[in-house]
Design an enzyme around this catalytic site. Structure first.
Site, PDB file in Angstrom:
ATOM      1  N   GLU A  13     -18.639 -57.606  83.362  1.00 13.18           N
ATOM      2  CA  GLU A  13     -19.648 -57.386  84.395  1.00 13.18           C
ATOM      3  C   GLU A  13     -19.595 -55.958  84.970  1.00 13.18           C
ATOM      4  O   GLU A  13     -20.549 -55.525  85.612  1.00 13.18           O
ATOM      5  CB  GLU A  13     -19.489 -58.430  85.509  1.00 13.18           C
ATOM      6  CG  GLU A  13     -19.832 -59.833  85.001  1.00 13.18           C
ATOM      7  CD  GLU A  13     -19.496 -60.949  85.981  1.00 13.18           C
ATOM      8  OE1 GLU A  13     -20.253 -61.921  86.048  1.00 13.18           O
ATOM      9  OE2 GLU A  13     -18.460 -60.862  86.668  1.00 13.18           O
ATOM     10  N   ASP A 200     -26.899 -69.112  82.030  1.00 19.99           N
ATOM     11  CA  ASP A 200     -26.954 -70.534  81.648  1.00 19.99           C
ATOM     12  C   ASP A 200     -27.702 -71.286  82.743  1.00 19.99           C
ATOM     13  O   ASP A 200     -28.044 -70.704  83.769  1.00 19.99           O
ATOM     14  CB  ASP A 200     -25.538 -71.102  81.478  1.00 19.99           C
ATOM     15  CG  ASP A 200     -24.727 -70.985  82.752  1.00 19.99           C
ATOM     16  OD1 ASP A 200     -24.025 -69.980  82.916  1.00 19.99           O
ATOM     17  OD2 ASP A 200     -24.837 -71.882  83.624  1.00 19.99           O
TER      18      ASP A 200
HETATM   19  N1  ADE Z   1     -21.386 -68.252  86.360  1.00 21.27           N
HETATM   20  C1  ADE Z   1     -22.263 -68.293  85.337  1.00 21.27           C
HETATM   21  N2  ADE Z   1     -22.698 -69.554  85.127  1.00 21.27           N
HETATM   22  C2  ADE Z   1     -22.071 -70.338  86.032  1.00 21.27           C
HETATM   23  C3  ADE Z   1     -22.074 -71.718  86.319  1.00 21.27           C
HETATM   24  N3  ADE Z   1     -22.815 -72.555  85.604  1.00 21.27           N
HETATM   25  N4  ADE Z   1     -21.292 -72.171  87.330  1.00 21.27           N
HETATM   26  C4  ADE Z   1     -20.521 -71.309  88.039  1.00 21.27           C
HETATM   27  N5  ADE Z   1     -20.471 -69.997  87.802  1.00 21.27           N
HETATM   28  C5  ADE Z   1     -21.243 -69.502  86.820  1.00 21.27           C
END
Ligand code: ADE
Length: 232
Positions: A13, A200
């Site tokens: 990141e 996601d």
């Molecule tokens: N960072 C990226 N995706 C995530 C998720 N589903 N839950 C927590 N942190 C995240």
């Protein structure tokens, strides 16, 4: 003069930002490496905090005490909590809230830390607007949403957990550091913003989607940050 603290939880990141900056000094503290220098003509301190709320809070306090940063930006990836917000889109925080704090038995709101008097940590309006404007200019293909970031020490990949974060907290995206950064910045009166690209959808597919999309999402977000700091 401005000095911008830029925090990413993980190396991917912050790595593109560190590659682009001129490094004047590296300070090690609390097992974190603080890279002090210039990025696109702006004085910055870039740091990988590590994952989770405690790492994030400690990191902000060091940025405040040792570096006297004037602004804090959290860059990284997150899981979407909204069907309209897709992988690759960006969420910029209007505010931030914990989803794993619960003193409701004593009459507090879900997410409210007892005796703090607030459960939303409000992002700096000017930084939010600047992020939106700069994103539209430099990443016109990326959709940007402004809304609430909800954080907890949990990777969310379960439909019922996700639904709670939407229904109880009104979150746009979820991740594991933003609210701790927001809280620590607020306690130190430092304006902050959280900028997260979606890796996601915080559902059962997250286990597959996250590793597939985290690198591009993190890099897109970092690119946006590199541009927007020039306008602060
Ligand atoms: N960072 C990226 N995706 C995530 C998720 N589903 N839950 C927590 N942190 C995240």
């Amino acid at each position: 003069m401005n000095k911008i603290g830029i925090i990413g939880a993980m190396e991917l990141e912050v790595e593109t930002l560190k590659e682009k900056m001129t490094i004047n000094n590296i300070v090690k503290k609390a097992s974190m490496d603080f890279y002090e220098g210039i990025l696109n003509g702006v004085s910055v301190v870039i740091v990988r905090s590590g994952v989770g709320k405690v790492n994030a809070g400690i990191c902000v306090q060091i940025l405040a005490d040792l570096f006297q940063v004037t602004h804090i930006i959290n860059t990284g990836v997150a899981g979407s909590l909204n069907a309209k917000i897709d992988i690759g889109d960006v969420v910029v925080s209007t505010d931030a809230m914990y989803h794993d704090v619960d003193a409701t038995i004593f009459g507090y709101q879900p997410g409210e830390i007892p005796q703090m008097g607030q459960r939303e940590f409000i992002a700096d309006k000017a930084l939010v607007e600047l992020t939106q404007t700069v994103c539209a200019k430099v990443n016109p293909d990326i959709h940007i949403f402004s809304g609430r970031v909800v954080s907890g020490d949990q990777f969310v990949s379960d439909k019922s957990v996700k639904e709670r974060l939407v229904n109880v907290f009104g979150g746009f995206c979820t991740e594991m550091e933003g609210t701790a950064i927001a809280q620590a910045a607020t306690l130190n009166s430092i304006p902050f913003v959280i900028i997260r690209a979606i890796s996601d959808k915080a559902d059962e597919a997250a286990e597959m989607d996250y590793p597939a999309f985290e690198r591009k999402a993190a890099a897109d977000c970092a690119k946006l940050v590199a541009h927007m700091i020039q306008k602060i």
